[in-house]
Motif scaffolding. Structure first.
Motif, short mmCIF file in Angstrom:
data_model
loop_
_atom_site.label_atom_id
_atom_site.label_comp_id
_atom_site.label_asym_id
_atom_site.label_seq_id
_atom_site.Cartn_x
_atom_site.Cartn_y
_atom_site.Cartn_z
N VAL A 1 0.90 -1.18 0.13
CA VAL A 1 -0.16 -0.15 0.07
C VAL A 1 0.84 1.22 -0.12
O VAL A 1 1.94 1.31 0.62
CB VAL A 1 -0.66 0.03 1.27
CG1 VAL A 1 -1.80 1.21 1.14
CG2 VAL A 1 -2.00 -1.26 1.00
N GLU A 2 0.60 2.31 -0.66
CA GLU A 2 1.27 3.37 -0.87
C GLU A 2 0.11 4.72 -0.41
O GLU A 2 -1.09 4.45 -0.87
CB GLU A 2 1.74 3.87 -2.49
CG GLU A 2 2.36 5.29 -2.32
CD GLU A 2 3.49 5.54 -1.53
OE1 GLU A 2 3.38 6.83 -1.25
OE2 GLU A 2 4.19 4.76 -1.34
N CYS A 3 0.72 5.71 0.31
CA CYS A 3 0.06 6.80 0.64
C CYS A 3 -0.01 7.80 -0.54
O CYS A 3 0.78 8.30 -0.94
CB CYS A 3 0.71 7.30 1.81
SG CYS A 3 0.07 9.03 2.23
N GLU B 1 4.23 6.30 -12.23
CA GLU B 1 5.71 5.95 -11.91
C GLU B 1 6.05 4.85 -10.90
O GLU B 1 7.02 4.54 -10.77
CB GLU B 1 6.22 7.16 -11.42
CG GLU B 1 6.14 8.51 -12.29
CD GLU B 1 6.53 9.71 -11.78
OE1 GLU B 1 7.66 9.79 -11.10
OE2 GLU B 1 5.85 10.71 -11.58
N LEU B 2 4.93 4.35 -10.42
CA LEU B 2 4.74 3.36 -9.48
C LEU B 2 4.50 1.79 -10.26
O LEU B 2 3.90 1.79 -11.04
CB LEU B 2 3.94 3.50 -8.32
CG LEU B 2 4.26 4.71 -7.53
CD1 LEU B 2 3.21 4.97 -6.40
CD2 LEU B 2 5.80 5.04 -7.13
N PHE B 3 4.80 0.76 -9.30
CA PHE B 3 4.43 -0.54 -9.83
C PHE B 3 2.91 -0.70 -9.97
O PHE B 3 2.41 -0.18 -9.06
CB PHE B 3 5.05 -1.41 -9.11
CG PHE B 3 6.60 -1.69 -9.09
CD1 PHE B 3 7.28 -1.89 -10.24
CD2 PHE B 3 7.29 -1.38 -7.86
CE1 PHE B 3 8.58 -1.94 -10.22
CE2 PHE B 3 8.74 -1.51 -7.86
CZ PHE B 3 9.48 -1.53 -9.09
N PRO B 4 2.44 -1.26 -11.07
CA PRO B 4 1.00 -1.35 -11.38
C PRO B 4 0.08 -2.25 -10.19
O PRO B 4 -0.92 -2.27 -10.37
CB PRO B 4 0.66 -1.77 -12.69
CG PRO B 4 2.04 -2.77 -12.88
CD PRO B 4 3.29 -1.93 -12.07
N PHE B 5 1.13 -2.97 -9.41
CA PHE B 5 0.44 -4.08 -8.40
C PHE B 5 0.08 -3.61 -7.06
O PHE B 5 -0.02 -4.54 -6.34
CB PHE B 5 1.21 -5.30 -8.67
CG PHE B 5 2.61 -4.99 -8.19
CD1 PHE B 5 3.18 -5.20 -7.16
CD2 PHE B 5 3.50 -5.22 -9.50
CE1 PHE B 5 4.55 -5.10 -6.94
CE2 PHE B 5 5.01 -5.04 -9.28
CZ PHE B 5 5.45 -4.82 -7.78
N ILE B 6 0.46 -2.42 -6.82
CA ILE B 6 0.35 -1.75 -5.62
C ILE B 6 -1.15 -1.24 -5.37
O ILE B 6 -1.79 -0.66 -6.46
CB ILE B 6 1.50 -0.79 -5.08
CG1 ILE B 6 1.40 0.38 -5.70
CG2 ILE B 6 2.67 -1.47 -4.98
CD1 ILE B 6 2.29 1.53 -5.42
N SER B 7 -1.55 -1.11 -4.13
CA SER B 7 -2.82 -0.43 -3.69
C SER B 7 -2.61 0.82 -3.03
O SER B 7 -1.33 1.34 -2.79
CB SER B 7 -3.68 -1.23 -2.89
OG SER B 7 -3.67 -2.66 -3.25
N TYR B 8 -3.58 1.75 -2.68
CA TYR B 8 -3.40 2.94 -2.51
C TYR B 8 -4.19 3.15 -1.17
O TYR B 8 -5.44 2.55 -1.00
CB TYR B 8 -3.68 3.89 -3.33
CG TYR B 8 -2.73 3.89 -4.38
CD1 TYR B 8 -1.60 4.64 -4.38
CD2 TYR B 8 -3.01 2.94 -5.65
CE1 TYR B 8 -0.54 4.35 -5.62
CE2 TYR B 8 -2.01 2.97 -6.72
CZ TYR B 8 -0.78 3.56 -6.83
OH TYR B 8 0.13 3.30 -7.64
#
Length: 139
Positions: free
Chosen positions: A96-98, A111-118
């Motif tokens: 997870v990214e903020c 710019e971030l990997f497509p497999f992360i959540s937010y």
């Protein structure tokens, strides 16, 4: 004889409940990453891997890695962490990214990997998870 049957049934029920309770026991841990230091990032990912491999926790743990501030580095496509992250995700780790960090640092999701959540707020995520009983780990 009737008392013996009732007693045996009672013991069976107790044993069944204990076994069910053990099967349902899940541990939950949220790891915070707010540093762009390669040693800290790799150490955090290694700590998560070690927790997943602990025989006492195997198949009994849910882990989330929430990155914010400098920790966004771990999810950037131009950084060397993709394989490590995918290996953790395959083992069930929630990445997870903020979104506050993205706005503050003017970083696009592309710019971030497509497999992360937010999550709207990394700190908010930590607060909510702790209130829900998750163990909080900040390596």
């Amino acid at each position: 004889m009737k008392k013996l049957v009732v007693y045996l049934c009672f013991l069976c029920l107790l044993g069944g409940h204990a076994a069910i309770g053990q099967q349902k026991k899940k541990f939950k841990a949220i790891y915070q990453l707010n540093s762009d230091d390669d040693k800290v990032i790799r150490g955090t990912l290694r700590n998560i891997k070690n927790a997943l491999e602990d025989p006492r926790l195997q198949n009994k743990i849910v882990i989330e890695l929430v990155a914010h501030s400098g920790g966004v580095t771990v999810y950037r496509k131009d950084q060397p962490y993709e394989e490590l992250l995918k290996a953790l995700q395959e083992k069930g780790v929630i990445l997870v990214e903020c979104e506050n960090t993205l706005r503050e640092k003017n970083i696009k999701k592309e710019e971030l990997f497509p497999f992360i959540s937010y999550t709207p707020s990394g700190n908010g995520e930590l607060i909510i998870k702790q209130q829900e009983g998750w163990s909080y780990i900040h390596p």
